[in-house]
Enzyme design. Structure first.
Site, short mmCIF file in Angstrom:
data_model
loop_
_atom_site.label_atom_id
_atom_site.label_comp_id
_atom_site.label_asym_id
_atom_site.label_seq_id
_atom_site.Cartn_x
_atom_site.Cartn_y
_atom_site.Cartn_z
N HIS A 12 0.87 -1.19 0.00
CA HIS A 12 0.00 0.00 0.00
C HIS A 12 0.90 1.23 0.00
O HIS A 12 1.46 1.60 1.03
CB HIS A 12 -0.91 0.01 1.24
CG HIS A 12 -1.84 1.18 1.29
ND1 HIS A 12 -3.18 1.05 1.57
CD2 HIS A 12 -1.64 2.52 1.12
CE1 HIS A 12 -3.76 2.25 1.55
NE2 HIS A 12 -2.83 3.16 1.29
N HIS A 14 1.60 5.31 -1.68
CA HIS A 14 1.22 6.50 -2.47
C HIS A 14 2.48 7.09 -3.08
O HIS A 14 3.37 7.54 -2.34
CB HIS A 14 0.53 7.54 -1.60
CG HIS A 14 -0.73 7.03 -0.98
ND1 HIS A 14 -1.96 7.13 -1.60
CD2 HIS A 14 -0.95 6.38 0.19
CE1 HIS A 14 -2.88 6.57 -0.83
NE2 HIS A 14 -2.30 6.11 0.26
N LYS A 101 -9.27 -0.48 -5.80
CA LYS A 101 -9.32 0.19 -4.50
C LYS A 101 -10.66 0.88 -4.31
O LYS A 101 -11.10 1.66 -5.15
CB LYS A 101 -8.20 1.24 -4.44
CG LYS A 101 -8.12 2.01 -3.15
CD LYS A 101 -7.62 1.17 -1.99
CE LYS A 101 -7.77 1.90 -0.65
NZ LYS A 101 -6.54 2.53 -0.21
N HIS A 138 -10.51 1.09 1.77
CA HIS A 138 -10.25 2.08 2.83
C HIS A 138 -11.44 1.96 3.76
O HIS A 138 -12.52 2.46 3.46
CB HIS A 138 -10.12 3.49 2.25
CG HIS A 138 -9.82 4.51 3.30
ND1 HIS A 138 -8.60 5.15 3.38
CD2 HIS A 138 -10.55 4.97 4.34
CE1 HIS A 138 -8.61 5.97 4.43
NE2 HIS A 138 -9.78 5.88 5.02
N HIS A 176 -4.67 -0.65 5.85
CA HIS A 176 -4.23 0.11 7.03
C HIS A 176 -5.18 -0.01 8.21
O HIS A 176 -5.78 0.97 8.67
CB HIS A 176 -3.97 1.59 6.69
CG HIS A 176 -4.98 2.25 5.79
ND1 HIS A 176 -6.33 2.18 6.00
CD2 HIS A 176 -4.83 3.00 4.67
CE1 HIS A 176 -6.95 2.85 5.06
NE2 HIS A 176 -6.07 3.36 4.24
N ASP A 249 1.47 2.54 3.58
CA ASP A 249 0.65 3.74 3.43
C ASP A 249 1.52 4.99 3.45
O ASP A 249 1.09 6.05 3.88
CB ASP A 249 -0.44 3.82 4.50
CG ASP A 249 -1.54 4.81 4.12
OD1 ASP A 249 -1.60 5.20 2.94
OD2 ASP A 249 -2.30 5.21 5.01
C1 NCD Z 1 -3.42 9.03 2.06
C2 NCD Z 1 -2.95 10.05 1.04
O1 NCD Z 1 -2.38 11.08 1.45
O2 NCD Z 1 -3.12 9.82 -0.15
N1 NCD Z 1 -3.44 9.65 3.35
C3 NCD Z 1 -3.39 9.02 4.55
O3 NCD Z 1 -3.53 9.70 5.58
N2 NCD Z 1 -3.21 7.72 4.63
C4 NCD Z 1 -4.73 8.48 1.67
C5 NCD Z 1 -5.14 7.25 2.43
O4 NCD Z 1 -4.58 6.18 2.27
O5 NCD Z 1 -6.07 7.34 3.24
ZN ZN Z 2 -3.19 5.11 1.73
#
Ligand code: NCD
Ligand code: ZN
Length: 347
Positions: A12, A14, A101, A138, A176, A249
């Site tokens: 996971h 970003h 997702k 999520h 998460h 995450d």
């Molecule tokens: C994530 C993001 O910034 O894209 N932020 C987070 O707090 N985890 C989005 C997500 O996974 O909820």
């Molecule tokens: Zn995330």
């Protein structure tokens, strides 16, 4: 003391796009062999073609940042009320995507295009169940009347359990997970349900976020919970149960957008995840389970082979510094400060 494990994967992550992606991608590619890349760009990655294009941009950024790197981005599609089931099935069949997702609309950063009503996406979910395409969720409800600390538990009860009753063949990852309710729900269920756990939720609780001053760099979604929940997460991660695996995450935001009167949610932990995890697993007396959590359980769930390369972590005599901030243009992204000394390093 040192341990060697199969090279880990991040289930996971970003990575963002453009300058931010180019700045942060090496932090993941240095340690992880593969990562499941989240689709919450602006606009989100909603079609097979958009996922292929995004993958191409990531691969280019990896080679620019770390020439010769074998880092492999694995792609996801962002489910919306209007997702085309055939496109999803095709994108999975040709290897473009590994999962889809589900963001409830409004749940988190860049989720405005998320699903407003599960009934609207039932045809897509049915096609996914038939074709064994994994749904990553999520798991938070977004109703204004639900307390932010209760959103995960409420999601399980009012969304996830009914969905799984309706479509028991669908394989679901609760992303998460941050509560005892989450890990208990996974433990009580069957092989069609798994959960990812983040680095930061294994290390911080809500006091870290709120006591002695508000710490915007610990603000993420789902929000950190009470210490008893953190302990339940550590127990699950270190248990060896193959249904729990690592999804960092890691979610970079610029310093100014975090340190703001309406700060963004997200913790950027890609660079120090593995050393932080070694600390957590050592403290739990479970270093021998780190490989299962970070390197074996994830590929097993997704039907992929574990990596053949290895990673060695070594415990040093003195605490290691938090990684340096990463520059993006004239801004900075601040790496996760685990709020405790970390003695481990990647050899
Ligand atoms: C994530 C993001 O910034 O894209 N932020 C987070 O707090 N985890 C989005 C997500 O996974 O909820
Ligand atoms: Zn995330």
């Amino acid at each position: 003391m040192q341990i060697t494990l199969k090279q880990p994967d991040d289930w996971h992550l970003h990575l963002r796009d453009d300058a931010m992606m180019q700045a942060v991608v090496a932090s993941s590619a240095r340690h992880f062999a593969r990562a499941l890349v989240m689709p919450n760009l602006v606009p989100p990655v909603t079609t097979g073609q958009a996922a292929r294009d995004y993958r191409g941009r990531i691969e280019e950024a990896v080679q620019a940042a770390l020439p010769g790197s074998g880092f492999q981005p694995l792609m996801t599609l962002y489910l919306t009320d209007t997702t085309d089931a055939d496109d999803v099935v095709r994108a999975a069949a040709d290897g473009t995507i590994l999962a889809v997702k589900l963001y409830p609309a409004g749940a988190t950063t860049n989720s405005a295009s998320g699903v407003t009503d599960l009934d609207k996406v039932m045809p897509v979910l049915e096609a996914m169940a038939q074709n064994d395409i994994v749904l990553c969720v999520h798991g938070e409800v977004t109703h204004a009347d639900v307390d932010i600390f209760d959103r995960e538990a409420r999601f399980i009860e009012t969304v996830l359990e009914p969905l799984r009753r309706r479509l028991p063949e669908l394989r679901v990852v609760m992303e998460h997970v941050t509560t005892r309710d989450g890990v208990d729900y996974v433990a009580a269920n069957d092989t069609h349900l798994a959960a990812t756990l983040t680095t930061h939720h294994l290390m911080i609780n809500r006091n870290h976020l709120l006591v002695g001053g508000i710490r915007p760099h610990y603000y993420c979604l789902p929000i950190a919970k009470r210490e008893e929940h953190r302990q339940a997460l550590v127990k699950a991660a270190t248990s060896g149960d193959s249904r729990y695996f690592l999804g960092t995450d890691s979610a970079p935001h610029t310093r100014s957008s975090k340190e703001s009167d309406c700060g963004c949610a997200g913790v950027f932990n890609a660079a120090n995840t593995m050393v932080c995890l070694a600390e957590v697993f050592e403290e739990a007396g479970a270093l021998e389970q780190l490989e299962a959590f970070a390197s074996l359980n994830g590929p097993r769930w997704y039907g992929l082979p574990p990596n053949s390369a290895t990673m060695t972590l070594r415990k040093t005599d003195s605490a290691r510094p938090v990684p340096e901030p990463v520059a993006v243009g004239d801004e900075w992204v601040m790496p996760f400060d685990p709020a405790r000394p970390v003695y481990w390093e990647v050899v």
